[in-house]
Design a protein around this motif. Structure first.
Motif, PDB file in Angstrom:
ATOM      1  N   HIS A 109      12.256 -18.810  -3.368  1.00 56.57           N
ATOM      2  CA  HIS A 109      12.145 -17.088  -3.254  1.00 56.57           C
ATOM      3  C   HIS A 109      12.906 -16.789  -4.460  1.00 56.57           C
ATOM      4  O   HIS A 109      13.647 -17.188  -5.113  1.00 56.57           O
ATOM      5  N   GLY A 110      12.385 -15.385  -4.488  1.00 52.06           N
ATOM      6  CA  GLY A 110      12.844 -14.806  -5.742  1.00 52.06           C
ATOM      7  C   GLY A 110      14.150 -14.097  -5.584  1.00 52.06           C
ATOM      8  O   GLY A 110      14.665 -13.568  -6.734  1.00 52.06           O
ATOM      9  N   ALA A 111      14.837 -14.067  -4.659  1.00 50.66           N
ATOM     10  CA  ALA A 111      16.261 -13.538  -4.636  1.00 50.66           C
ATOM     11  C   ALA A 111      17.171 -14.673  -4.714  1.00 50.66           C
ATOM     12  O   ALA A 111      17.415 -15.544  -3.744  1.00 50.66           O
ATOM     13  N   SER A 112      18.238 -14.560  -5.372  1.00 48.74           N
ATOM     14  CA  SER A 112      19.428 -15.564  -5.221  1.00 48.74           C
ATOM     15  C   SER A 112      19.884 -15.665  -3.919  1.00 48.74           C
ATOM     16  O   SER A 112      20.280 -14.698  -3.366  1.00 48.74           O
ATOM     17  N   GLY A 113      20.384 -16.699  -3.587  1.00 45.51           N
ATOM     18  CA  GLY A 113      20.919 -16.868  -2.427  1.00 45.51           C
ATOM     19  C   GLY A 113      19.938 -16.911  -1.153  1.00 45.51           C
ATOM     20  O   GLY A 113      20.459 -17.125   0.109  1.00 45.51           O
ATOM     21  N   ALA A 114      18.509 -16.417  -1.318  1.00 49.56           N
ATOM     22  CA  ALA A 114      17.981 -16.316  -0.130  1.00 49.56           C
ATOM     23  C   ALA A 114      17.717 -17.777   0.527  1.00 49.56           C
ATOM     24  O   ALA A 114      17.442 -17.813   1.798  1.00 49.56           O
ATOM     25  N   ASN A 116      19.874 -20.236   0.731  1.00 49.99           N
ATOM     26  CA  ASN A 116      21.133 -20.288   1.614  1.00 49.99           C
ATOM     27  C   ASN A 116      21.051 -19.787   2.740  1.00 49.99           C
ATOM     28  O   ASN A 116      21.367 -20.281   3.734  1.00 49.99           O
ATOM     29  N   LEU A 117      20.548 -18.449   2.892  1.00 49.00           N
ATOM     30  CA  LEU A 117      20.369 -17.792   4.067  1.00 49.00           C
ATOM     31  C   LEU A 117      19.574 -17.988   5.035  1.00 49.00           C
ATOM     32  O   LEU A 117      19.810 -18.351   6.368  1.00 49.00           O
ATOM     33  N   ASP A 131      15.599 -20.556  -6.239  1.00 45.40           N
ATOM     34  CA  ASP A 131      16.074 -19.071  -5.674  1.00 45.40           C
ATOM     35  C   ASP A 131      16.603 -18.168  -6.684  1.00 45.40           C
ATOM     36  O   ASP A 131      17.575 -18.339  -7.315  1.00 45.40           O
ATOM     37  N   ARG A 133      17.708 -16.231  -9.628  1.00 44.22           N
ATOM     38  CA  ARG A 133      18.270 -17.085 -10.962  1.00 44.22           C
ATOM     39  C   ARG A 133      19.295 -17.811 -10.533  1.00 44.22           C
ATOM     40  O   ARG A 133      20.161 -18.140 -11.296  1.00 44.22           O
ATOM     41  N   HIS A 134      19.439 -18.366  -9.385  1.00 43.24           N
ATOM     42  CA  HIS A 134      20.591 -19.191  -8.813  1.00 43.24           C
ATOM     43  C   HIS A 134      20.564 -20.680  -9.282  1.00 43.24           C
ATOM     44  O   HIS A 134      21.099 -20.945 -10.210  1.00 43.24           O
ATOM     45  N   ARG A 172      21.164 -22.697 -15.056  1.00 44.55           N
ATOM     46  CA  ARG A 172      22.308 -22.782 -13.962  1.00 44.55           C
ATOM     47  C   ARG A 172      22.675 -24.246 -13.412  1.00 44.55           C
ATOM     48  O   ARG A 172      23.515 -24.955 -13.479  1.00 44.55           O
TER      49      ARG A 172
ATOM     50  N   ARG B 200      26.598 -17.396  -9.294  1.00 43.76           N
ATOM     51  CA  ARG B 200      25.603 -16.983  -8.214  1.00 43.76           C
ATOM     52  C   ARG B 200      24.278 -16.594  -8.631  1.00 43.76           C
ATOM     53  O   ARG B 200      23.347 -16.148  -7.724  1.00 43.76           O
ATOM     54  N   GLY B 201      24.185 -15.993  -9.995  1.00 47.07           N
ATOM     55  CA  GLY B 201      22.773 -15.638 -10.228  1.00 47.07           C
ATOM     56  C   GLY B 201      22.388 -14.378  -9.963  1.00 47.07           C
ATOM     57  O   GLY B 201      21.279 -14.030  -9.591  1.00 47.07           O
ATOM     58  N   TYR B 271      27.199 -15.755  -0.781  1.00 46.95           N
ATOM     59  CA  TYR B 271      26.385 -14.532  -0.510  1.00 46.95           C
ATOM     60  C   TYR B 271      26.563 -13.773   0.721  1.00 46.95           C
ATOM     61  O   TYR B 271      25.596 -13.629   1.388  1.00 46.95           O
ATOM     62  N   PRO B 317      18.611 -11.318   1.806  1.00 44.90           N
ATOM     63  CA  PRO B 317      19.135 -11.801   0.349  1.00 44.90           C
ATOM     64  C   PRO B 317      20.230 -10.801   0.156  1.00 44.90           C
ATOM     65  O   PRO B 317      19.949  -9.744   0.050  1.00 44.90           O
ATOM     66  N   GLU B 319      20.906  -9.420  -2.895  1.00 46.38           N
ATOM     67  CA  GLU B 319      20.327  -8.484  -3.764  1.00 46.38           C
ATOM     68  C   GLU B 319      19.636  -7.235  -2.853  1.00 46.38           C
ATOM     69  O   GLU B 319      19.719  -6.158  -3.176  1.00 46.38           O
TER      70      GLU B 319
END
Lengths: 320, 423
Positions: A109-114, A116-117, A131, A133-134, A172, B200-201, B271, B317, B319
């Motif tokens: 996914h393009g969003a960091s943390g997505a 994990n969610l 995910d 830049r994570h 990272r 966390r990027g 997050y 997410p 962002e």
């Protein structure tokens, strides 16, 4: 053997012992993959869904092949061009898939943390295939396996990571993994591509590539992520190549037996000299691709074992 | 209207800086007496030795009317405020559409008066549509009851337009509230730049963006002589500029949010979007500097920056998720953390929560003296509880304090001499 994780979301959650467990198992899958008959049945009957919200050819193919060689039923969902465009949220997409009872979910996914969610909403094992830049944990693991096979160890090495560190999830995950395995890490980048506060991660920072490469055992090049840049990080590609592109002259500053790595896809002539990339004496770029399949097989195998054990326990709990 | 005689209270007087045991008499909507005799026919209320302070005046509350009533209505915001000890809501104009004409202002004023048990005052937009180009009808809006002018989080990039608006506002004595931020630098940011954001990027903004925005605004204030209040100062780097402006005699005040006083960037953890704010949470060093600045009075006001967001806008997410948190009901217990940590005493806290915001807006509230409006909050600063977000009266439940142990409960709230909340 120790591997407790339910998901593979990042290197951050793994212990050094778990990393070693993955690499040891991956070594065995390398042998399997070099045979003519490559099939195994450890995932037979299980369903693997590859869900790539960002376009990917290499990683998706690698995960698909890994799943098929282990006997899983593999399905690819190219979400980048489907219901997400119709306004469906990430959670809704995840819930829809969850209702199909997958066992392994591979997500980019393009969003960091997505990722994990998403992992918090489904009942199966989730593998992060990148995910934002994570993190990109399987890339760091395949890099570690490549290094271990080339250098005989994954400790006490001097590793130079060079290029677009700010936009790189590969950087990272790698610096977390290499730090956990007690290596000396150097980050080489123009200041605009160096993320804030990284000196606190126990890395040495260099703006001058030649100095940064001095005495390095491993040179890890990163792709200039033009698609993640909103303009103006570097003056031009040719100036970037001149100052930060890896060529024979700059590589001469590293140890004579230093290996050259690149996560791909390469921008030849931007971050790496084309000939050097193809030099089989220095470049391990093709081996990285080979290790990728084996590492992904190992990760899915281990996660599937934990998933079976967890479901077994849940079943035992409701039995009289 | 019945006369109320509140006895056995620890009376917090922010102006005098004192806490004293005694009684307060409320009659005809005003504080009639402190430590006076019980008037004939008055209803006596025993405060049980708990603390009685001027009700909080909260600058910068987002209510979803018009446009987003499913997130918060004047009714739900008013009930939440009453339960939280906030007796005056000062509503933000960043609604859909923005409050930028006397007609829309009259609409929300009427809606608010019908629905809310606490007082609601309104701010109006400084520029039409909050677009930063043309100033609103500041004169008409003042006549219609606007207490201040702000484009909320939309920063005017057209410096000339802003200087004109400030010049015009000055001629009418109108208060302008700015959001100090350099928008070019903070574009797309979800966190404060540094180790945590890098790990966390997440896209991040340097804290220097706030100082740059403040520097520009203060220079324009120096040029125009306008009355100016910075909505949220959240970084230590902004404080010297603020100090210099005050020392130079500019008509400048500053606020901060309760979240920037009680949380830091690390709280975002894995997050967690309930910890996403505008501006983003800062480092622990910055948080402590803000606490000290409130204690010394360099920062004048504390706001809840109440911003309702529904589940759909938070379950995304990081962002992409909406920024902000509901805070009317958590303002007091969160502020009590500063009291319990020994950073700020109760009179100083209520100076920042009640007295200073009222003064800055030219309202008579916030004082504990005969003749002042009888807007009071009775609370127990020591009562412990575990925050459960689904008990909140706000329509939206996006609080970062969910599941946290807190101390400090509102026991009763009085507005204009009438009890509007009882625990």
């Amino acid at each position: 053997m120790t591997f407790r994780a339910r998901h593979l979301l990042g290197i951050e959650q793994l212990s050094p012992l778990e990393i070693t467990t993955i690499l040891d198992l991956a070594d065995r899958y390398v042998d399997l993959n070099r045979r003519t008959v490559k099939s195994s049945d450890v995932l037979s009957g299980m369903t693997q869904i590859n869900m790539f919200f960002e376009n990917s050819t290499r990683t998706q193919a690698s995960f698909e092949l890994a799943g098929k060689r282990l006997g899983a039923d593999v399905m690819n969902m190219s979400v980048a061009s489907s219901s997400v465009k119709k306004g469906e949220t990430l959670i809704d997409t995840a819930m829809t898939l969850n209702a199909m009872h997958p066992d392994l979910l591979v997500v980019r996914h393009g969003a960091s943390g997505a990722v994990n969610l998403l992992a918090s909403k489904v009942n199966c094992a989730v593998l992060n295939a990148g995910d934002g830049r994570h993190e990109h944990p399987t890339q760091a693991l395949l890099d570690a396996l490549t290094i271990r096979r080339a250098k005989g160890r994954i400790q006490r090495l001097t590793v130079a990571i060079c290029g677009d560190i700010a936009h790189s999830r590969v950087a990272r995950s790698n610096l977390i993994l290499l730090g956990k395995m007690e290596n000396r890490i150097r980050l080489i980048a123009p200041p605009t591509l160096m993320p804030a506060g990284v000196q606190d991660f126990g890395c040495e920072l260099y703006g001058d590539m030649k100095k940064g490469l001095e005495g390095a055992d491993v040179v890890m090049m990163l792709r200039l992520q033009k698609e993640r840049m909103d303009g103006g990080f570097i003056p031009s590609e040719r100036e970037y190549y001149h100052r930060y592109g890896l060529d024979a002259e700059k590589l001469a500053f590293a140890k004579p037996d230093a290996i050259v790595m690149h996560p791909g896809p390469m921008n030849r002539g931007v971050e790496i000299d084309g000939e050097l990339a193809d030099d089989i004496n220095r470049s391990v770029i093709q081996e990285q691709v080979e290790m990728g399949v084996a590492v992904r097989m190992a990760c899915m195998d281990l996660l599937a074992r934990n998933l079976r054990a967890e479901r077994g326990r849940a079943l035992a709990a409701v039995m009289p | 209207m019945t006369t109320l005689h509140l006895v056995n209270a620890q009376i917090v007087n922010p102006e005098a800086g004192t806490v004293s045991t005694g009684s307060v008499t409320l009659a005809k909507g005003l504080i009639a007496a402190i430590d006076g005799p019980k008037p004939k026919g008055a209803t006596e209320i025993d405060c049980g030795g708990h603390y009685l302070a001027p009700g909080m005046v909260d600058i910068g509350v987002k209510v979803g009317e018009p446009g987003e009533r499913h997130k918060e209505s004047f009714r739900s915001a008013g009930l939440a405020a009453a339960a939280g000890g906030v007796t005056t809501i000062v509503a933000r104009p960043d609604t859909t559409p923005a409050i930028d004409t006397p007609e829309t202002l009259e609409f929300v004023t009427r809606r608010a008066a019908e629905a809310s048990p606490v007082r609601i005052r309104h701010m109006a937009a400084l520029t039409k549509g909050r677009e930063g180009r043309e100033m609103t009808e500041i004169g008409f809006l003042l006549d219609a009851g606007a207490v201040a002018f702000t484009d909320a989080f939309a920063v005017t990039t057209d410096t000339k337009a802003l200087s004109r608006a400030l010049t015009y506002a000055r001629s009418l004595g109108a208060l302008v509230i700015g959001h100090p931020q350099e928008p070019g630098l903070s574009k797309g940011a979800a966190t404060t730049s540094g180790k945590f954001a890098s790990l966390r990027g997440l896209p991040a903004v340097s804290p220097i963006a706030e100082r740059m925005g403040l520097d520009r605004d203060l220079a324009l204030v120096e040029m125009t002589g306008a009355r100016y209040h910075a909505d949220q100062i959240t970084t230590a780097r902004s404080l010297p500029a603020l100090q210099r402006a005050k020392a130079a005699g500019l008509d400048v005040t500053a606020g901060t949010s309760i979240h920037h006083l009680t949380l830091n960037e690390i709280d975002v953890g894995d997050y967690r979007t309930f910890f996403k704010f505008t501006p983003p949470l800062r480092s622990e060093e910055d948080r402590l500097a803000m606490v000290e600045a409130v204690a010394t009075g360099l920062i004048d006001t504390i706001s809840s920056m109440h911003t309702p967001a529904d589940e759909e806008s938070k379950r995304l997410p990081f962002e992409e998720a909406a920024a902000g948190a509901v805070a009317l009901e958590t303002l007091l217990p969160a502020a009590m953390r500063l009291f319990h940590a020994g950073h700020i005493d109760l009179p100083a806290l209520f100076r920042a929560l009640s007295l200073n915001p009222a003064r800055r807006l030219g309202l008579p509230q916030g004082r504990m003296e005969p003749g002042a409006p009888a807007d009071l909050v009775l609370f127990d600063p020591h009562a412990p509880f575990v925050m459960d977000r689904f008990t909140l009266r706000s329509k939206s439940k996006n609080t970062p304090f969910d599941g946290q142990r807190m101390e400090g409960k509102v026991l009763a709230t009085f507005v204009a001499g009438t009890q509007v909340f009882k625990a």
